[in-house]
Design an enzyme around this catalytic site. Structure first.
Site, PDB file in Angstrom:
ATOM      1  N   ALA A   1      41.854 -10.321  78.625  1.00  0.00           N
ATOM      2  CA  ALA A   1      40.444  -9.990  78.420  1.00  0.00           C
ATOM      3  C   ALA A   1      39.828 -10.789  77.273  1.00  0.00           C
ATOM      4  O   ALA A   1      38.636 -11.074  77.286  1.00  0.00           O
ATOM      5  CB  ALA A   1      40.290  -8.497  78.162  1.00  0.00           C
TER       6      ALA A   1
ATOM      7  N   ALA B   1      45.532  -6.807  82.376  1.00  0.00           N
ATOM      8  CA  ALA B   1      46.547  -6.022  83.084  1.00  0.00           C
ATOM      9  C   ALA B   1      47.344  -5.097  82.158  1.00  0.00           C
ATOM     10  O   ALA B   1      47.813  -4.044  82.583  1.00  0.00           O
ATOM     11  CB  ALA B   1      47.521  -6.966  83.797  1.00  0.00           C
TER      12      ALA B   1
ATOM     13  N   CYS C   1      44.471  -4.966  66.993  1.00  0.00           N
ATOM     14  CA  CYS C   1      44.179  -6.311  66.518  1.00  0.00           C
ATOM     15  C   CYS C   1      43.523  -6.293  65.149  1.00  0.00           C
ATOM     16  O   CYS C   1      43.531  -7.280  64.445  1.00  0.00           O
ATOM     17  CB  CYS C   1      43.273  -7.021  67.496  1.00  0.00           C
ATOM     18  SG  CYS C   1      41.929  -5.996  68.031  1.00  0.00           S
TER      19      CYS C   1
HETATM   20  C1  LIG Z   1      42.787  -5.023  74.713  1.00  0.00           C
HETATM   21  C2  LIG Z   1      41.341  -5.323  74.795  1.00  0.00           C
HETATM   22  C3  LIG Z   1      40.880  -6.642  74.819  1.00  0.00           C
HETATM   23  C4  LIG Z   1      41.813  -7.822  74.712  1.00  0.00           C
HETATM   24  O1  LIG Z   1      42.542  -7.968  75.884  1.00  0.00           O
HETATM   25  P1  LIG Z   1      43.782  -8.984  75.943  1.00  0.00           P
HETATM   26  O2  LIG Z   1      44.111  -9.001  77.388  1.00  0.00           O
HETATM   27  O3  LIG Z   1      44.837  -8.384  75.098  1.00  0.00           O
HETATM   28  O4  LIG Z   1      43.298 -10.297  75.449  1.00  0.00           O
HETATM   29  C5  LIG Z   1      39.523  -6.860  74.917  1.00  0.00           C
HETATM   30  N1  LIG Z   1      38.666  -5.828  74.990  1.00  0.00           N
HETATM   31  C6  LIG Z   1      39.070  -4.553  74.965  1.00  0.00           C
HETATM   32  C7  LIG Z   1      38.063  -3.454  75.068  1.00  0.00           C
HETATM   33  C8  LIG Z   1      40.419  -4.256  74.864  1.00  0.00           C
HETATM   34  O5  LIG Z   1      40.813  -2.988  74.823  1.00  0.00           O
END
Ligand SMILES: *Cc1c(COP(=O)(O)O)cnc(C)c1O
Length: 394
Positions: free
Chosen positions: A74, A203, A329
């Site tokens: 994401a 995923a 993060c």
């Molecule tokens: C975990 C998350 C992301 C980041 O996704 P990744 O696949 O780990 O890069 C971005 N937005 C939200 C809302 C998330 O919970």
């Protein structure tokens, strides 16, 4: 084996479902082909698996397979959506609207674009974490090219009213992007009914593998133009080059399919577990629920505890339960959660917060154990070091 704490950090990541692993395994070894190799059977097998996966993902959000662009997750999908739209539409306008409680994978690309001359409006949220739709509409200008509002918040679980936001954006002919990393397969998503133009997915929050996600990019009414951020072999219709990671893609689709199959049952189960956790906590003085009480992910509970030191609270919980105070993060940073600050909390109260992410594998017995330990920890911290007055004035 040594004792491991109960895992309630399912918003950070989830364990891989064994059924998903089983679906992935043949694509590491036997069916290892490159899905772009169309001159032999190895490539055909991989291509067929990717096509099946693409169709499953498209179906899950009422899109078409051609509208799914695979990414590494994401974070990359958000970057591609926001920077890709900004580059493709900058001659039309340079104004973007997003929300203060977004994930850093949305906020940071927006801040980067500001250094290039784009203007960004960061909408505040109401005390329950929801945006004010009238405020959104007022923020739209003639030069606004994109509105980015997340589907489900990763800290407080709040579900934004996507259909209402989509209707406002469509009416003003502004593109609507949503980060649905926490929402896919957990709540119903429909890009047609909700008038969504771009949607980021991943995923590993739904029992799939890490390192795979997708961006939905609308192809008609309107057709979204996007500038690629990775250039190379022209994969994914030129929007994202790089050899497709077949096992991860197969696992992603398998996780989504399982999630959809079990959505209703799981939602009921998680809501019950959450109630088991919240009911005894809500009896305590100075314990607050963060985020809207019902318009939230079924597996999310986020609380702030008055009169305790935040780091002492987390430390006290550590041996028994794996939780965090905010996003994984940002937990390396020392600043309090920007999401809780946006709800209007003091710094001390934002620090003294716990995010519970309940998941498929959790049981009622586990929750009872967590409650017992949590109540004891709060009580002993409050007795040892009352900091009530400090948290009020901070
Ligand atoms: C975990 C998350 C992301 C980041 O996704 P990744 O696949 O780990 O890069 C971005 N937005 C939200 C809302 C998330 O919970």
């Amino acid at each position: 084996m040594s004792y491991r704490p109960i895992y309630l950090d399912n918003h950070a990541t989830t364990p891989l479902d064994e059924r998903v692993l089983a679906a992935m395994l043949p694509y590491f070894t036997e069916h290892f082909g490159n899905p772009s190799s169309l001159s032999h059977v190895y490539g055909w097998e991989a291509e067929a698996a990717v096509s099946r996966a693409r169709a499953i993902l498209a179906d899950a959000i009422h899109a078409t397979p051609e509208e799914i662009v695979f990414t590494s997750g994401a974070t990359e999908a958000n970057n591609l959506a926001i920077k890709g739209v900004a580059e493709a539409y900058f001659s039309k306008g340079r104004h973007i609207i997003t929300v203060q409680t977004e994930h850093n994978a949305v906020l940071d690309p927006c801040e980067y674009l500001q250094t290039l001359g784009f203007e960004v409006t960061y909408l505040p949220v109401l005390r329950d974490g929801l945006i004010d739709l009238a405020e959104l509409e007022q923020a739209i200008r003639a030069d606004t090219i994109l509105v980015s509002v997340m589907a489900a918040n990763n800290e407080i679980g709040v579900l934004q009213p996507l259909a209402e936001i989509g209707a406002i954006c469509r009416q003003h002919q502004v593109l609507f992007h949503t980060d649905a990393a926490q929402a896919i397969a957990k709540i119903p998503l429909d890009v047609e009914q909700m008038k969504i133009d771009l949607m980021s997915l991943t995923a590993h929050k739904i029992y799939g593998p890490k390192g795979i996600g997708a961006l939905y990019v609308r192809r008609r009414n309107p057709r979204v133009k996007l500038s690629a951020q990775l250039h190379g072999g022209g994969h994914e219709r030129g929007m994202r080059s790089g050899t497709l990671y077949t096992p991860q893609i197969v696992g992603f689709a398998s996780a989504v399919a399982l999630g959809l199959e079990e959505q209703k049952r799981e939602s009921t189960h998680l809501t019950q577990l959450r109630q088991r956790l919240w009911q005894p906590l809500s009896q305590l003085e100075g314990v607050y629920l963060n985020g809207h009480p019902t318009q939230r992910l079924p597996g999310n509970l986020n609380i702030s505890v008055e009169g305790v030191d935040g780091s002492a609270l987390l430390l006290g919980l550590q041996p028994v339960v794996a939780v965090s105070s905010g996003a994984a993060c940002s937990s390396v940073k020392t600043a309090p959660s920007h999401v809780l600050m946006a709800l209007g909390h003091s710094e001390a109260l934002a620090y003294a917060s716990i995010r519970f992410g309940l998941g498929r594998c959790n049981t009622a017995a586990e929750l009872d154990k967590v409650v017992q330990h949590l109540l004891g920890t709060i009580q002993s911290l409050r007795q040892a070091q009352p900091v009530r007055s400090k948290s009020k004035s901070a």
